[in-house]
Scaffold this motif. Structure first.
Motif, short mmCIF file in Angstrom:
data_model
loop_
_atom_site.label_atom_id
_atom_site.label_comp_id
_atom_site.label_asym_id
_atom_site.label_seq_id
_atom_site.Cartn_x
_atom_site.Cartn_y
_atom_site.Cartn_z
N VAL A 138 0.88 -1.18 0.00
CA VAL A 138 0.00 0.00 0.00
C VAL A 138 0.91 1.22 0.00
N PHE A 139 0.75 2.04 -1.02
CA PHE A 139 1.60 3.22 -1.18
C PHE A 139 0.77 4.48 -1.12
N LEU A 140 1.40 5.57 -0.70
CA LEU A 140 0.74 6.86 -0.62
C LEU A 140 1.44 7.87 -1.51
N GLU A 141 0.64 8.66 -2.21
CA GLU A 141 1.17 9.84 -2.86
C GLU A 141 1.56 10.85 -1.78
N ASP A 142 2.52 11.69 -2.08
CA ASP A 142 3.04 12.62 -1.07
C ASP A 142 2.74 14.06 -1.50
N TYR A 143 1.62 14.55 -1.02
CA TYR A 143 1.19 15.93 -1.27
C TYR A 143 0.89 16.62 0.06
N LEU A 144 1.09 17.91 0.10
CA LEU A 144 0.60 18.73 1.21
C LEU A 144 -0.73 19.37 0.87
N ALA A 145 -0.94 19.65 -0.40
CA ALA A 145 -2.24 20.10 -0.92
C ALA A 145 -2.45 19.32 -2.19
N TYR A 146 -3.56 18.61 -2.28
CA TYR A 146 -3.71 17.60 -3.32
C TYR A 146 -4.06 18.19 -4.68
N GLN A 147 -3.08 18.28 -5.54
CA GLN A 147 -3.26 18.61 -6.96
C GLN A 147 -4.17 19.82 -7.18
N GLY A 148 -4.00 20.82 -6.35
CA GLY A 148 -4.75 22.05 -6.54
C GLY A 148 -6.21 21.99 -6.14
N THR A 149 -6.66 20.91 -5.50
CA THR A 149 -8.06 20.81 -5.07
C THR A 149 -8.20 21.39 -3.66
N SER A 150 -9.44 21.53 -3.22
CA SER A 150 -9.72 21.99 -1.87
C SER A 150 -9.98 20.84 -0.91
N LEU A 151 -9.78 19.60 -1.37
CA LEU A 151 -10.01 18.45 -0.51
C LEU A 151 -9.03 18.46 0.67
N PRO A 152 -9.47 18.06 1.84
CA PRO A 152 -8.54 18.00 2.98
C PRO A 152 -7.44 16.97 2.70
N THR A 153 -6.20 17.39 2.88
CA THR A 153 -5.05 16.55 2.57
C THR A 153 -4.24 16.34 3.85
N TYR A 154 -3.81 15.09 4.06
CA TYR A 154 -3.14 14.73 5.31
C TYR A 154 -1.68 14.33 5.03
N ASP A 155 -0.82 14.62 6.00
CA ASP A 155 0.59 14.30 5.83
C ASP A 155 0.76 12.79 5.64
N PRO A 156 1.36 12.36 4.53
CA PRO A 156 1.43 10.92 4.27
C PRO A 156 2.36 10.18 5.22
N TRP A 157 3.33 10.87 5.78
CA TRP A 157 4.26 10.18 6.68
C TRP A 157 3.60 9.83 8.00
N ILE A 158 2.73 10.70 8.49
CA ILE A 158 1.95 10.36 9.69
C ILE A 158 0.99 9.22 9.37
N CYS A 159 0.40 9.28 8.18
CA CYS A 159 -0.51 8.21 7.77
C CYS A 159 0.22 6.87 7.67
N LEU A 160 1.44 6.87 7.14
CA LEU A 160 2.21 5.63 7.04
C LEU A 160 2.51 5.04 8.41
N ALA A 161 2.75 5.90 9.40
CA ALA A 161 2.99 5.39 10.75
C ALA A 161 1.75 4.67 11.27
N ALA A 162 0.59 5.26 11.04
CA ALA A 162 -0.65 4.60 11.47
C ALA A 162 -0.86 3.29 10.72
N MET A 163 -0.55 3.30 9.42
CA MET A 163 -0.71 2.09 8.61
C MET A 163 0.25 0.99 9.06
N ALA A 164 1.46 1.37 9.44
CA ALA A 164 2.43 0.39 9.91
C ALA A 164 1.94 -0.30 11.18
N CYS A 165 1.31 0.46 12.06
CA CYS A 165 0.81 -0.11 13.31
C CYS A 165 -0.41 -1.00 13.09
#
Length: 263
Positions: A34-61
């Protein structure tokens, strides 16, 4: 061949808790990564975007088997020593399942030029190549003396080393048609490249995989997205991936529960 899914950490159900749940479903359903794209703001959209490295930590656990990583982190947007330390921490948290995908980043994105960083692709490529040298040296655990064009280290040392040897795998993204990208791919541990400009990308073909395999040999990961998995497996690809676009959570779960393709 191994099979993966890629998410953007963006939108409903793609926050750290939601992605941990999706990663668990993927693992239970037979996916290998399972891989994550790494954006701080997703491709110019207004969708809420989350830090992928924090997400990866949750996914690892939340998982114990699937490989986890970024495809790709725009390394010039980050300090390489910080990325090196974060990747080591994720490698330990996951029990040696981390993969670091990297690229130059999108010069048109809001978190390069929009915060005053350079958007010159040539400079970004220089920073990427030099940053990878720094990361690889820091993962040795030894003091690093590096006097480069963009980064200077005078005995800096990370004392925590990755679990994986000789290092956490580094996969290279970018436009496969560019000679510099191709050289970079052949220097490191794998390819997760696309083909053509991002505004008009072309599909990676089995013959592209064969050409990379002929140049690099067998000790090398090649990840492709879409197309016929069987044809790519025959050509020598080691990973086949499916991108799951931002959208309803139920649709993502349905794709995951269906499991990977059967060869």
């Amino acid at each position: 061949m191994k099979f993966s899914v890629t998410f953007g950490a963006v939108g409903d159900g793609r926050d750290p808790r939601g992605l941990a749940d999706l990663a668990r479903i993927a693992e239970d359903s037979g996916w290998d990564g399972v891989f994550l794209e790494d954006y701080l703001a997703y491709q110019g959209t207004s969708l809420p975007t989350y830090d992928p490295w924090i997400c990866l930590a949750a996914m690892a656990c939340a998982t114990s088997r699937v490989r986890l990583g970024t495809t790709v982190t725009p390394l010039p947007r980050r300090r390489p020593w910080k990325v090196a330390a974060e990747a080591v921490a994720l490698d330990h948290l996951s029990g040696g399942r981390m993969i670091l995908g990297v690229g130059i980043g999108d010069p048109a994105g809001p978190f390069l030029g929009g915060v005053g960083e350079t958007i010159d692709p040539r400079v970004l490529a220089e920073m990427l190549d030099e940053g990878l040298q720094v990361i690889d040296a820091l993962w040795s655990g030894e003091p690093v003396h590096h006097q480069g064009k963009h980064y200077q280290l005078d005995g800096a040392q990370l004392t925590a080393r990755p679990i994986q040897r000789p290092r956490i795998p580094i996969w290279i993204g970018g436009n496969l048609l560019l000679p510099a990208v191709r050289r970079r791919i052949l220097r490191w541990d794998g390819s997760c490249a696309y083909k053509g400009p991002t505004t008009a990308s072309l599909p990676i073909l089995p013959e592209d995989v064969r050409a990379l395999r002929a140049e690099r040999g067998n000790d090398f990961a090649i990840k492709v997205s879409g197309g016929d998995p069987a044809a790519f497996a025959e050509a020598g690809a080691t990973w086949w991936g499916r991108w799951i676009a931002p959208g309803p959570l139920a649709e993502a779960e349905q794709i995951l529960r269906a499991g990977p393709p059967q060869l």
